[in-house]
Design an enzyme around this catalytic site. Sequence first.
Site, PDB file in Angstrom:
ATOM      1  N   THR A  36     -30.742  95.518 -86.016  1.00 28.71           N
ATOM      2  CA  THR A  36     -30.936  96.662 -85.126  1.00 28.71           C
ATOM      3  C   THR A  36     -32.360  97.185 -85.251  1.00 28.71           C
ATOM      4  O   THR A  36     -33.229  96.486 -85.767  1.00 28.71           O
ATOM      5  CB  THR A  36     -29.867  97.744 -85.387  1.00 28.71           C
ATOM      6  OG1 THR A  36     -29.919  98.724 -84.354  1.00 28.71           O
ATOM      7  CG2 THR A  36     -30.047  98.445 -86.727  1.00 28.71           C
ATOM      8  N   ASN A  37     -32.606  98.404 -84.794  1.00 30.18           N
ATOM      9  CA  ASN A  37     -33.944  99.004 -84.819  1.00 30.18           C
ATOM     10  C   ASN A  37     -33.816 100.491 -85.160  1.00 30.18           C
ATOM     11  O   ASN A  37     -32.721 100.970 -85.409  1.00 30.18           O
ATOM     12  CB  ASN A  37     -34.624  98.788 -83.462  1.00 30.18           C
ATOM     13  CG  ASN A  37     -33.784  99.333 -82.337  1.00 30.18           C
ATOM     14  OD1 ASN A  37     -33.527 100.530 -82.260  1.00 30.18           O
ATOM     15  ND2 ASN A  37     -33.313  98.448 -81.467  1.00 30.18           N
ATOM     16  N   HIS A  38     -34.938 101.198 -85.127  1.00 29.87           N
ATOM     17  CA  HIS A  38     -34.962 102.592 -85.595  1.00 29.87           C
ATOM     18  C   HIS A  38     -34.523 103.631 -84.575  1.00 29.87           C
ATOM     19  O   HIS A  38     -34.627 104.823 -84.831  1.00 29.87           O
ATOM     20  CB  HIS A  38     -36.379 102.958 -86.057  1.00 29.87           C
ATOM     21  CG  HIS A  38     -36.729 102.410 -87.404  1.00 29.87           C
ATOM     22  ND1 HIS A  38     -36.093 102.799 -88.551  1.00 29.87           N
ATOM     23  CD2 HIS A  38     -37.633 101.491 -87.777  1.00 29.87           C
ATOM     24  CE1 HIS A  38     -36.600 102.152 -89.579  1.00 29.87           C
ATOM     25  NE2 HIS A  38     -37.541 101.343 -89.138  1.00 29.87           N
ATOM     26  N   SER A  39     -34.064 103.217 -83.410  1.00 27.78           N
ATOM     27  CA  SER A  39     -33.733 104.205 -82.391  1.00 27.78           C
ATOM     28  C   SER A  39     -32.578 105.121 -82.831  1.00 27.78           C
ATOM     29  O   SER A  39     -31.564 104.654 -83.330  1.00 27.78           O
ATOM     30  CB  SER A  39     -33.342 103.493 -81.092  1.00 27.78           C
ATOM     31  OG  SER A  39     -32.897 104.444 -80.152  1.00 27.78           O
TER      32      SER A  39
END
Length: 225
Positions: A33-36
Amino acid sequence: SSYQPVPTALTGKKVVVTAGGTREPLDPVRYLTNHSSGKMGYAIAHAAQLAGAEVTLISANSSLQIPNHVRLIKVETAADMLTAVQKAFQSADVLIMSAAIADFRPAHVADRKIKKSTDNQRMTLDLIRNPDILETVGQTKQKDQVMIGFAAETNDLIMNAQKKIKAKNLDMIVANDVSKKTIGFNSDNNQVTFLFANGDQIKTDVESKQQIANRLVRLIADKFL
Ligand code: CTP
Ligand code: CA
């Protein structure tokens, strides 16, 4: 200067907002995933609802509270999000893609937990490209439908964002510098440049994400509807 939503600016309009970061599973216990955080998208959904729109929020991983009177669709992966956006876009007046969608997913999803063993000191992940949601739904875009993207960039913000307006055939893009800790991902504040297809640019100060969302909604109502 403060931008309050105008309660009737989007009356009768259907607005679809995407938020959060997609999760791409690797096995039953792991994902990429990512930091959103979803904060920007949730703030946009809230602002659009206060402006009188019928709002659908398509959210990937986010623990935020659902804004009042907003229809929430929860999704996990980019593929799930594509399906949900395609369906919602058919009857939408406006699509705002603030979600951070994983560009790649694991090519194979193991059905059991992947085990380490004494001899594998390295492991290589095989990743495959996810479909581009804006490009895909853009192919069915009607003349009166408005499509707005976000551009998350660490460098050459305006140039990179301008390329994305063209490539994805957008009406507007919100250029977001994600190289700083105080704005962008996870922060309560943001500073963005609204870029229009005709080249116009509006740069905001550092403001709360709700304030940026209110400005975005007002711009949409003024320029496109
Ligand atoms: N987007 C999308 N589908 C994807 C990836 C991105 O619809 N598979 C959307 C995002 O929601 C955003 C816009 O495209 O509104 C730009 O996303 P961004 O990650 O900044 O750009 P990419 O086109 O993915 O290019 P890159 O990550 O290589 O900079
Ligand atoms: Ca990307």
